[in-house]
Design an enzyme around this catalytic site. Structure first.
Site, PDB file in Angstrom:
ATOM      1  N   SER A  94       0.800  -1.217   0.000  1.00 57.76           N
ATOM      2  CA  SER A  94       0.000   0.000   0.000  1.00 57.76           C
ATOM      3  C   SER A  94       0.834   1.268   0.000  1.00 57.76           C
ATOM      4  CB  SER A  94      -0.901   0.012   1.238  1.00 57.76           C
ATOM      5  OG  SER A  94      -0.097   0.027   2.402  1.00 57.76           O
ATOM      6  N   SER A 131      -5.606  -4.008   9.742  1.00 52.08           N
ATOM      7  CA  SER A 131      -6.473  -3.145   8.945  1.00 52.08           C
ATOM      8  C   SER A 131      -7.783  -2.979   9.694  1.00 52.08           C
ATOM      9  CB  SER A 131      -6.729  -3.788   7.579  1.00 52.08           C
ATOM     10  OG  SER A 131      -7.840  -3.207   6.918  1.00 52.08           O
ATOM     11  N   TYR A 190      -9.371 -11.925   2.109  1.00 49.89           N
ATOM     12  CA  TYR A 190      -8.381 -10.944   2.566  1.00 49.89           C
ATOM     13  C   TYR A 190      -8.676 -10.557   4.012  1.00 49.89           C
ATOM     14  CZ  TYR A 190      -6.490  -6.257   3.372  1.00 49.89           C
ATOM     15  OH  TYR A 190      -5.876  -5.163   3.926  1.00 49.89           O
ATOM     16  N   LYS A 239      -6.547 -10.889   7.917  1.00 50.97           N
ATOM     17  CA  LYS A 239      -6.314  -9.840   8.908  1.00 50.97           C
ATOM     18  C   LYS A 239      -6.928 -10.220  10.260  1.00 50.97           C
ATOM     19  CE  LYS A 239      -3.957  -7.169   6.221  1.00 50.97           C
ATOM     20  NZ  LYS A 239      -2.499  -7.030   6.437  1.00 50.97           N
TER      21      LYS A 239
END
Length: 289
Positions: free
Chosen positions: A20, A140, A153, A157
């Site tokens: 990112s 996140s 995804y 996390k």
């Protein structure tokens, strides 16, 4: 901190790559603050500008055991141990739960979860020997709840959050500290511009309209100078890097660092709403099939 100050950062890819931008921002910030930084990524060509600035760059693929071992051995030879590990390497797999091929699901977990788990295992002996160390886990806001289209995804996390809490208690006797970074959406992070950017593995039209809405919704988080609407609640990679520096320099770092208004509001909001009302909120705020 005592012992080695060498910082190993994973997932420091070239601009526009899988990461990112937080890895690059962190490498630059810590290097300029005097830390011995080892910036790692799959392709060293994308890290040339960091090398030109004096940052040591190493080729590391967190799905490749040999490259990870070599990086830890190199840092151990230079500094005695890895002093700080920033587990940053990750990418966002787009796809619905029922339609995403298991091969892609396994690849997602290999990078986002098993890779960081193995890298953590590799640095722990040196940290234990010097009886100090810092491990930073890049989570996140989506490590706290889930939405349609990125469930796998988000699952990585959630898993990261769980092992971080276990690890923190397990390594406490050696004064190794573990902190989790929980940013709100990061401007420019994993932001698709077309459905083709999503890398979907199926031609099924079951969710065609949903993916169109998915791309439009994420447009608010594209890198812009003056974000509008939801984009104003996003955070920038520089802010994440600043927070990571705090986590590795504070004598008593936080367990979790929450960045951005959405992440701060999430826990109390969900507790007040309850499960049913929370799900209504998710369906109203995020694109739905």
């Amino acid at each position: 901190m005592t012992g080695s100050r060498a910082v190993l950062i994973t997932g420091v890819n070239s601009s526009g790559g899988l990461s990112s931008g937080t890895g690059r921002a962190t490498a630059l910030r810590l290097h300029r603050a005097g830390w011995p930084v080892y910036a790692t990524g799959r392709d060293l060509r994308g890290l040339k500008d960091l090398a030109d600035e004096g940052i040591t760059t190493l080729q590391v693929d967190v799905t490749d055991e040999e490259s990870m071992v070599a990086a830890v051995e190199r840092i151990t030879e230079d500094h005695g141990a890895v002093g700080v590990l920033v587990n940053n390497a990750a990418y966002s797999l787009n796809g619905t739960i029922g339609e995403t091929p298991m091969e892609q699901v396994r690849r997602q977990f290999e990078t986002n979860f098993f890779g960081l788990s193995r890298m953590t295992q590799l640095v722990l002996p040196g940290m234990r020997e010097q009886r100090s160390g810092r491990i930073i886990m890049m989570s996140s806001i989506f490590g706290l709840f889930a939405t349609p289209g990125r469930g796998y995804y988000q699952a990585t996390k959630h898993a990261l959050e769980a092992i971080s809490d276990s690890l923190r208690l397990e390594v406490k006797p050696w004064d190794i500290k573990v902190s989790i970074i929980e940013p709100s959406p990061i401007l420019g992070s994993f932001v698709p511009t077309t459905v083709g950017d999503l890398g979907l593995a199926t031609d099924s039209d079951l969710y065609a309209d949903f993916w169109e809405r998915f791309v439009v919704w994420h447009g608010a988080y594209r890198e812009v100078d003056k974000p509008k609407g939801r984009g104003r609640t996003a955070v920038r990679s520089g802010k994440v890097a600043e927070t990571i520096e705090k986590a590795i320099t504070d004598p008593n770092p936080r367990i979790r660092y929450r960045l951005g208004l959405p992440t701060h509001l999430l826990k109390p909001q969900r507790a007040i709403f309850g499960d049913r009302a929370w799900e209504v909120f998710v369906t109203k705020f995020f694109p739905q099939p």
